[in-house]
Enzyme design. Sequence first.
Site, PDB file in Angstrom:
ATOM      1  CB  CYS A  50      -0.923   0.039   1.211  1.00  0.00           C
ATOM      2  SG  CYS A  50      -1.901   1.558   1.212  1.00  0.00           S
ATOM      3  CB  CYS A  53      -1.834   4.539   4.530  1.00  0.00           C
ATOM      4  SG  CYS A  53      -3.316   3.974   3.687  1.00  0.00           S
ATOM      5  CB  SER A  54      -0.544   0.458   6.610  1.00  0.00           C
ATOM      6  OG  SER A  54      -1.576   1.044   7.392  1.00  0.00           O
ATOM      7  CB  CYS A  55      -4.845  -0.530   2.377  1.00  0.00           C
ATOM      8  SG  CYS A  55      -5.418   1.169   2.529  1.00  0.00           S
TER       9      CYS A  55
HETATM   10 FE    FE Z   1      -3.289   2.030   2.894  1.00  0.00          FE
END
Ligand code: FE
Length: 208
Positions: free
Chosen positions: A106, A109-111
């Site tokens: 991602c 961000c950190s999906c």
């Molecule tokens: Fe994300």
Amino acid sequence: MSHDHDHNHSELSDIELRVRALETLLTEKGYVDPPALDELIETYETKVGPKNGARVVARAWADPDYREWLLKDATAAIAELGFTGRQGEHMVAVENTHDTHNMVVCTLCSCYPWSVLGLPPVWYKSAPYRSRAVRDPRGVLAEFGVTLPEDTKIRVWDSTAEVRYLVIPRRPVGTDSWPEEDLAELVTRDSMIGTGLARDPNSVGETA
Ligand code: FE
């Protein structure tokens, strides 16, 4: 990238301090109920984890009809095994072959697909992984100890709030007679992110 190192944190990181401050503030303002938050975190720390995804992959390896369904409608096929919920609403499964290796990041961000993999590892959320996975996927894979054949293409999938990806690693050779539950043991978290491969069948004890 220090994804494998065992750091001994003696103090809270900047992010941990910020999270703590934020939680305190939200609790004080009455926006967050601490027991509910604890339960949510515990669920994803202990009950939901990569074992869920491993069961999905093992089923796909063992059952061609399920594999086809998974590739066509991953959200439904995964829900069939009981894995639904947050950050797993719109799943897409991508299958590794000799020609194509899939890797998930991602960049924003950190999906991450919580429902099948649990909470994301720290390196997944790190800036170096997020930027380099796209720019230099082969270099990143090398740091994870993965070397692919030269003619294998690497395809990088950028997760979003809308779509979460699950990589179906290649099924190790020599596992034709293995039952699904043993196959699941070969499926690591990293192999479902694409930063790893399935375990070598000789490295795990085959059940009699
Ligand atoms: Fe994300």
